[in-house]
Enzyme design. Sequence first.
Site, short mmCIF file in Angstrom:
data_model
loop_
_atom_site.label_atom_id
_atom_site.label_comp_id
_atom_site.label_asym_id
_atom_site.label_seq_id
_atom_site.Cartn_x
_atom_site.Cartn_y
_atom_site.Cartn_z
N ASP A 86 11.59 -31.63 -15.84
CA ASP A 86 10.29 -31.84 -16.48
C ASP A 86 9.66 -33.06 -15.80
OD1 ASP A 86 8.22 -32.73 -18.03
OD2 ASP A 86 9.26 -32.54 -19.95
N LYS A 88 -2.39 -34.83 -16.53
CA LYS A 88 -1.83 -36.20 -16.59
C LYS A 88 -1.93 -36.86 -15.22
CE LYS A 88 1.67 -34.90 -20.05
NZ LYS A 88 1.17 -35.43 -21.33
N GLN A 121 5.86 -36.70 -16.58
CA GLN A 121 5.56 -38.14 -16.50
C GLN A 121 5.91 -38.74 -15.15
OE1 GLN A 121 3.78 -39.59 -18.64
NE2 GLN A 121 3.95 -38.24 -20.41
N HIS A 172 10.97 -34.50 -24.41
CA HIS A 172 9.77 -34.14 -25.16
C HIS A 172 10.06 -32.80 -25.86
CE1 HIS A 172 5.57 -32.71 -25.55
NE2 HIS A 172 5.19 -33.95 -25.37
N CYS A 202 5.97 -36.69 -29.73
CA CYS A 202 6.62 -35.37 -29.54
C CYS A 202 8.10 -35.53 -29.16
CB CYS A 202 5.90 -34.52 -28.51
SG CYS A 202 4.24 -34.10 -29.00
#
Length: 394
Positions: free
Chosen positions: A188, A214, A191, A111, A352
Amino acid sequence: MIPAEIRSDFPVLSEVIYLDSAATSLSPEPVLAAMLEYEHVYRANTGRGVHRLAQVATQKYWDARQRVKRFIGAESGELVFTKNTTEAINMVALGLPWKKGDRVVTTLLEHHSNLLPWMRTRDRHGIDLRIIPPGPDGAFDPADLEREITPGTRLVAVTHASNVLGNLVPVREIAEICRDRGALLLVDGAQSVPHVPVRVEELGCDFLCFSGHKMLGPTGTGILWMRRPEIEPLLLGGGAVEQVTGSGYTLVGGPARYEGGTPNIAGAIGLGRAIGYLEALGMGEVRRHEQALTRQMIEGLTGIDGVTVYGPGATPDRIGVVSFTVQGLHPHDVAHLLDEEADIMVRSGHHCCMPLMTHLGVPDGTVRASLHCYNNADDVEKLIGTVRMIAGGA
Ligand code: PLP
């Protein structure tokens, strides 16, 4: 099993089919109630207040932090509230002491939030930035990783799960290479943490960044977990200091060092409650539920003429983020039609991830349907049926 009744905790689901949770998830009523309780009953600033409201607010803010720590198995290290994943990654990029020639390895799967901070570090400090391209299904050739993560590499920054292709990245293997070569590892988890049981010790990372919004929490919430809190704080000011004189200051230890200024107190409390909600469902159940729906979605979409589904296919080793295109239609047009024809909310465009889109040969991007625990098989059936209708008329 995820009980069907949880859908009533998300009132908007009676109006729409929400398949945009990779962008931001919905928050259930108990999360909103916890935030409202703070506003109604004990709204006060955290920190050094001695009155009782300040004490309750400080305690609840503390409890929320403990809850997040337990959720990711962070018995040690420092866990800091941020406003999102982007802020957490930038805090690391801006907080490490760089020297010219330091190598940072990242990937083309990232991202923009895990790419731009390293590009800026390259431009400011002359670091040697290496960006490894994935294969079409998002997977990496282990030889590429071995080759680029040289001894002397300072940091590897990699996503745990792609927000476009849905594949899970083998972070544990990467962590082993990093340990071998003396490199720091930033993951990261934007997700992955909301969908997959994640334990920092098992991952073996040094930094884990993710977003509360999220994972059923409120917007404006995120997390930076650090194995060792050795970075410079991004912001200095109230709350982050121990002692200030006319000529200098000493910073406090602990997470407050990184949370200068009044934090998003209601947000943190809401995130703590969101975690309680996910834990009550069970992350293993959330994962299984989403895996079944993902398989249904991929198998259904793949069978439609003119539809191309990207990523690793219906493997269990992925998350419920499914990117596809419809021949002859711009992804934005497909997203508009899904909304107009069937009240289905999906995202469209580059997500993104512009360099990844170029790499995959889809400059207009994709349509992306993404799941969370509150989706069901009817949602997925409706998506498949409507895409079939749209593709038939294209
Ligand atoms: N990283 C990944 C993999 C993402 O999917 C996202 C958001 O979609 C981000 C980072 C940025 O998250 P935020 O907007 O919460 O900072």
